[in-house]
Design an enzyme around this catalytic site. Structure first.
Site, mmCIF file in Angstrom:
data_model
loop_
_atom_site.group_PDB
_atom_site.id
_atom_site.type_symbol
_atom_site.label_atom_id
_atom_site.label_comp_id
_atom_site.label_asym_id
_atom_site.label_seq_id
_atom_site.Cartn_x
_atom_site.Cartn_y
_atom_site.Cartn_z
ATOM 1 N N HIS A 305 0.849 -1.188 0.000
ATOM 2 C CA HIS A 305 0.000 0.000 0.000
ATOM 3 C C HIS A 305 0.887 1.240 0.000
ATOM 4 O O HIS A 305 2.100 1.156 0.149
ATOM 5 C CB HIS A 305 -0.895 0.022 1.247
ATOM 6 N N GLU A 379 3.280 0.165 3.848
ATOM 7 C CA GLU A 379 2.772 1.472 3.431
ATOM 8 C C GLU A 379 3.986 2.236 2.909
ATOM 9 O O GLU A 379 4.821 2.699 3.679
ATOM 10 C CB GLU A 379 2.121 2.211 4.602
#
Length: 424
Positions: A305, A379
């Site tokens: 992500h 992330e």
């Protein structure tokens, strides 16, 4: 009429156009939420096209959140900041300028042999490149997880040089449509595995001794929609009610799922809408069915992500720690240290719930709970480490390579530590 419904109608009308929605002079502010009063005020903002819009929805006090402010609401925003005594930082002065840098007009290579990592590609080009790899390399097989709501194939590759021997790792990317750098970095990683030489022993080890299942783009409909119509699109493209579209696929997995559960929304027009039921989306349902079909071959599950600069582990639905917390934390520490070493990019790490925000129904929680294997969520970087420029998930193409390189460094370390602990 419900204000959220009005916003949804505006969304539909704004996006029924040939040209992409533009964000000229839209600013992005980073806000530190210091108390529940500020949190309540932010949650109460009307959001959507030509309204305020969050990069990620505000969840709890103590976190930082990025808010997109259109020019005609600048004074309203300044008044709110003054009234609630919010601490803010201008992260992106003009969002459209950043989008223009990210999306040059000519994004098609002359041929798949010219596929490179200084731009972002249409989904059809990515898929054509995967088939090109299958034709070039004996160890590559194109794999299909299913079809999307709009009928696109969800394709990945299986790379395995020692069938029946190698432990398996599954990688999913771009489950959130707007996080383009995740699929670009994933295709770069695929290419690195296939072209690794004996002069790159650590990379060659991953290529020779891991059975890889890698899907560059899970949310194929949403990804293409974010390219053609609305750059900030996050969800799938299924029809929800009369006026709303899409479900947040990373809130839709059947793991401690409940309508409007922790870290998700029950309003079908919200960007984190979890769906009418678990696995309501053909994309999440098909992905899960495919993963279950190869579960005997899998030892790790990894999700890509952007862009909070974190490395995360379960749980997302509760602040309680998993039984393997100490082992998993050791893996995260090792991986983050390796990632930081190359460019100095700073990541935080820990459980999803306690590190980024509460999030139920995620693929990472599902993989850990259902398969019983370690699962980790990256992330990626949200700013240029060298210049300090912030871009969140609207990453300029010149960030693809440095991001991919540091993530690869971390994967080598992550896998090495997982081996030491007996997970591979």
């Amino acid at each position: 009429m419900n204000p959220k419904s009005v916003v949804a109608i505006v969304l539909v009308l704004a996006l029924v156009r040939a040209e992409p929605f533009r964000f000229d002079n839209y600013k992005v502010y980073r806000i530190k939420i210091e108390d529940d009063d500020q949190l309540f005020a932010l949650k109460g903002l009307s959001t959507g096209p030509q309204q305020f819009e969050f990069m990620d929805e505000p969840k709890k006090s103590g976190e930082k959140v990025d808010l997109i402010v259109p020019p005609h609401l600048q004074r309203n925003f300044e008044s709110l900041v003054s009234q609630k005594k919010m601490k803010i930082e201008l992260a992106i002065p003009n969002l459209q300028n950043l989008i223009d840098r990210e999306s040059p007009k000519d994004t098609a290579p002359a041929s798949v042999e010219d596929f490179r990592w200084d731009q972002y590609y249409e989904i059809d080009i990515i898929h054509e490149w995967l088939y090109h790899l299958e034709a070039l390399y004996d160890e590559v097989t194109v794999i299909k997880a299913g079809d999307s709501f709009e009928g696109r194939e969800i394709l990945g590759v299986n790379i395995n040089r020692r069938p029946g021997v190698n432990p398996g790792i599954f990688i999913e990317a771009n489950i959130h449509a707007r996080e383009w750098i995740t699929s670009a970095s994933t295709t770069w990683f695929i290419n690195q595995l296939l072209t690794a030489s004996m002069a790159q022993p650590e990379l060659r080890d991953l290529a020779d001794n891991i059975n890889w299942y890698i899907f560059p783009v899970i949310n194929v409909d949403g990804y293409q929609y974010s390219r053609e119509h609305y750059r900030l699109w996050r969800k799938t493209r299924s029809k929800q009610g009369y006026i709303c579209t899409g479900v947040d696929p990373n809130r839709n997995f059947d793991v401690f799922w409940e309508k409007g559960g922790v870290g998700s929304a029950d309003n079908m027009c919200e960007i984190m809408y979890a769906g009418p039921e678990a696995f309501s989306e053909i994309e999440t349902r098909s992905l899960a069915e495919y993963v279950l079909s190869v579960q005997e071959d899998l030892n790790l599950y990894i999700a890509f992500h952007s862009a909070a600069q974190m490395l995360l582990m379960p749980w997302g639905h509760t602040e309680e720690q998993i039984p393997e917390y100490d082992n998993y934390l050791s893996i995260l520490e090792t991986a983050v240290a390796a990632l930081t070493a190359r460019y100095g990019t700073q990541y935080t790490y820990g459980s999803i719930y306690n590190t980024i925000y509460p999030a139920s129904g995620s693929s990472a929680d599902w993989a850990y709970h259902t398969l019983g294997i370690p699962s980790f969520t990256y992330e990626f970087r949200g700013e240029n480490t060298e210049t300090g420029e912030k871009y969140s998930y609207v990453a300029p193409p010149d960030q693809i390579l440095p991001n991919a390189e540091e993530v690869l460094d971390s994967l080598i370390a992550l896998i090495g530590r997982a081996r030491e602990l007996g997970y591979l």
